[in-house]
Design an enzyme around this catalytic site. Structure first.
Site, PDB file in Angstrom:
ATOM      1  N   HIS A 116       0.838  -1.007   0.162  1.00  0.00           N
ATOM      2  CA  HIS A 116       0.018   0.011  -0.067  1.00  0.00           C
ATOM      3  C   HIS A 116       0.704   1.331   0.161  1.00  0.00           C
ATOM      4  O   HIS A 116       0.418   2.279   0.130  1.00  0.00           O
ATOM      5  CB  HIS A 116      -0.854   0.029   1.096  1.00  0.00           C
ATOM      6  CG  HIS A 116      -1.950  -0.967   0.964  1.00  0.00           C
ATOM      7  ND1 HIS A 116      -2.806  -1.683   2.360  1.00  0.00           N
ATOM      8  CD2 HIS A 116      -2.622  -1.667   0.203  1.00  0.00           C
ATOM      9  CE1 HIS A 116      -3.743  -2.481   1.958  1.00  0.00           C
ATOM     10  NE2 HIS A 116      -3.518  -2.575   0.557  1.00  0.00           N
ATOM     11  N   CYS A 127       2.470  16.081 -12.213  1.00  0.00           N
ATOM     12  CA  CYS A 127       3.470  15.832 -12.690  1.00  0.00           C
ATOM     13  C   CYS A 127       4.328  14.604 -12.220  1.00  0.00           C
ATOM     14  O   CYS A 127       5.281  14.016 -12.910  1.00  0.00           O
ATOM     15  CB  CYS A 127       4.706  16.931 -12.933  1.00  0.00           C
ATOM     16  SG  CYS A 127       5.651  17.193 -11.309  1.00  0.00           S
ATOM     17  N   CYS A 148       6.035  21.969 -10.265  1.00  0.00           N
ATOM     18  CA  CYS A 148       5.033  22.339 -11.110  1.00  0.00           C
ATOM     19  C   CYS A 148       3.730  23.056 -10.324  1.00  0.00           C
ATOM     20  O   CYS A 148       3.013  23.427 -10.976  1.00  0.00           O
ATOM     21  CB  CYS A 148       4.399  21.353 -12.113  1.00  0.00           C
ATOM     22  SG  CYS A 148       3.562  19.902 -11.050  1.00  0.00           S
ATOM     23  N   ASN A 211      -1.632 -13.584  15.762  1.00  0.00           N
ATOM     24  CA  ASN A 211      -2.730 -12.679  16.145  1.00  0.00           C
ATOM     25  C   ASN A 211      -3.368 -12.900  17.557  1.00  0.00           C
ATOM     26  O   ASN A 211      -3.863 -13.861  17.768  1.00  0.00           O
ATOM     27  CB  ASN A 211      -3.912 -12.624  14.794  1.00  0.00           C
ATOM     28  CG  ASN A 211      -4.708 -11.338  14.903  1.00  0.00           C
ATOM     29  OD1 ASN A 211      -5.007 -10.829  15.832  1.00  0.00           O
ATOM     30  ND2 ASN A 211      -5.190 -10.859  13.540  1.00  0.00           N
TER      31      ASN A 211
HETATM   32  N1  APR Z   1      -0.030  -8.124  17.674  1.00  0.00           N
HETATM   33  C1  APR Z   1      -0.400  -8.980  16.401  1.00  0.00           C
HETATM   34  N2  APR Z   1      -1.850  -8.417  16.042  1.00  0.00           N
HETATM   35  C2  APR Z   1      -2.623  -7.514  16.619  1.00  0.00           C
HETATM   36  C3  APR Z   1      -2.151  -6.747  17.957  1.00  0.00           C
HETATM   37  C4  APR Z   1      -0.769  -7.134  18.191  1.00  0.00           C
HETATM   38  N3  APR Z   1      -0.452  -6.956  19.516  1.00  0.00           N
HETATM   39  N4  APR Z   1      -3.120  -5.903  18.077  1.00  0.00           N
HETATM   40  C5  APR Z   1      -3.996  -6.035  17.084  1.00  0.00           C
HETATM   41  N5  APR Z   1      -3.815  -7.151  16.547  1.00  0.00           N
HETATM   42  C6  APR Z   1      -4.401  -7.571  15.078  1.00  0.00           C
HETATM   43  C7  APR Z   1      -6.083  -7.419  15.302  1.00  0.00           C
HETATM   44  O1  APR Z   1      -6.753  -8.391  15.830  1.00  0.00           O
HETATM   45  C8  APR Z   1      -6.511  -7.352  13.650  1.00  0.00           C
HETATM   46  O2  APR Z   1      -6.744  -8.767  13.326  1.00  0.00           O
HETATM   47  O3  APR Z   1      -4.224  -6.979  14.082  1.00  0.00           O
HETATM   48  C9  APR Z   1      -5.348  -6.712  13.167  1.00  0.00           C
HETATM   49  C10 APR Z   1      -5.577  -5.362  12.480  1.00  0.00           C
HETATM   50  O4  APR Z   1      -6.390  -5.141  11.447  1.00  0.00           O
HETATM   51  P1  APR Z   1      -6.796  -4.184  10.660  1.00  0.00           P
HETATM   52  O5  APR Z   1      -6.922  -3.006  11.487  1.00  0.00           O
HETATM   53  O6  APR Z   1      -7.910  -4.515   9.779  1.00  0.00           O
HETATM   54  O7  APR Z   1      -5.363  -3.927   9.965  1.00  0.00           O
HETATM   55  P2  APR Z   1      -5.249  -4.580   8.525  1.00  0.00           P
HETATM   56  O8  APR Z   1      -5.574  -6.185   8.344  1.00  0.00           O
HETATM   57  O9  APR Z   1      -3.633  -4.412   8.018  1.00  0.00           O
HETATM   58  O10 APR Z   1      -5.818  -3.780   7.342  1.00  0.00           O
HETATM   59  C11 APR Z   1      -5.654  -3.771   6.034  1.00  0.00           C
HETATM   60  O11 APR Z   1      -7.106  -1.977   5.694  1.00  0.00           O
HETATM   61  O12 APR Z   1      -7.908   0.186   6.104  1.00  0.00           O
HETATM   62  C12 APR Z   1      -7.008  -0.629   5.097  1.00  0.00           C
HETATM   63  O13 APR Z   1      -5.030   0.118   4.086  1.00  0.00           O
HETATM   64  C13 APR Z   1      -5.374  -0.094   5.412  1.00  0.00           C
HETATM   65  O14 APR Z   1      -3.573  -1.551   5.115  1.00  0.00           O
HETATM   66  C14 APR Z   1      -4.616  -1.374   5.690  1.00  0.00           C
HETATM   67  C15 APR Z   1      -5.909  -2.644   5.383  1.00  0.00           C
END
Ligand code: APR
Length: 244
Positions: A116, A127, A148, A211
């Site tokens: 991303h 530009c 620009c 996770n």
């Molecule tokens: N360690 C590991 N995982 C964790 C922790 C932690 N300490 N704390 C939270 N999480 C997990 C949550 O359980 C959740 O599954 O991280 C995840 C975060 O999820 P999102 O906020 O949805 O992030 P992500 O999956 O990266 O989102 C994907 O969505 O908004 C867009 O572009 C943005 O790249 C992003 C994309």
């Protein structure tokens, strides 16, 4: 579970990490979704490209608050550094990250596919000139191109924009070649990034997921679910790998 995951990583031919916002939570960056999620506080439409074009200044004020005021101060955590160690020991081929916080590079990872983009760079909408954030004064919004006069935008993918190359091609190629895929901290809710682990799975890769909560992958794609925070799980994994 950790011993089994460690054996898979150590014996893998090509291990790849796929990281999401969760890997940076212990560095102080809130996730987008779930508890304390950024989307609970900010409207995701701020990051829709059409809104950015029509409400550039309002969008930039939120962008500065999230990306530059917050991200600018954070540092990698133990999970980022563990991945650097795996790469240095030839047990990790690359990191595919959905994150734009640059923390994998800050920790020292060499091969990172920023699916991303990165908030560290800005691009001129007119530009296409590129700038490092260090070259730009964000006290004046929206920032403009020195060449620009066009409007500058963080070089991150807004909703409605195409995934950047070569990150896109490299990421899908890694998913096809990997025989071990470590998912760290992602809900798996945003396409097309969220198809990458399923591609790895369909190519017989072993999927290890880290996770503290279940995700879209846990019941369908994941082979080994390490229900733990990223830094703790990665430190446990590294201890088990060192014992092998
Ligand atoms: N360690 C590991 N995982 C964790 C922790 C932690 N300490 N704390 C939270 N999480 C997990 C949550 O359980 C959740 O599954 O991280 C995840 C975060 O999820 P999102 O906020 O949805 O992030 P992500 O999956 O990266 O989102 C994907 O969505 O908004 C867009 O572009 C943005 O790249 C992003 C994309």
């Amino acid at each position: 579970m950790y011993t089994k995951a460690a054996k898979i990583i150590k014996s893998s031919r090509r291990c790849v990490t796929f990281s999401g916002a969760g890997i940076s939570v212990e560095s102080g960056i809130p996730p987008f979704r779930g508890e304390n999620g950024l989307w609970n506080k900010y409207d995701p439409q701020t990051f829709d490209i059409q809104y950015f074009y029509s409400h550039t200044r309002q969008s930039w004020e939120v962008i500065r608050e999230i990306f530059y005021d917050l991200f600018g101060k954070v540092r990698p955590n133990a999970a980022h550094y563990a991945l650097v160690e795996l790469e240095a020991n030839n047990m990790l081929s690359s990191v595919i990250t959905q994150n734009v916080d640059n923390l994998h590079y800050d920790a020292g990872s060499k091969v990172v596919h920023e699916f991303h983009g990165s908030f560290k760079n800005l691009v001129c909408l007119k530009c296409r000139a590129k700038y490092k954030i260090s070259q730009i004064d964000l006290n004046v919004l929206p920032p403009v191109c020195k060449k620009c006069g066009g409007i500058l935008k963080p070089d991150v993918i807004f909703f409605g924009e195409a995934i950047p190359e070569p990150a896109c091609t490299h990421s899908f190629n890694e998913a096809k070649k990997a025989d071990c895929f470590i998912l760290i901290g992602t809900t798996g809710t945003v396409a097309p990034a969220n198809t990458i682990p399923s591609i790895a799975k369909s190519n017989e890769a072993k999927i290890i997921e880290i996770n503290p909560y279940k995700s879209e992958y846990t019941s369908s794609v994941t082979d080994i679910f390490l229900e733990e925070k990223a830094s703790i799980a990665m430190e446990k994994l590294m201890e088990e790998i060192d014992k092998l």
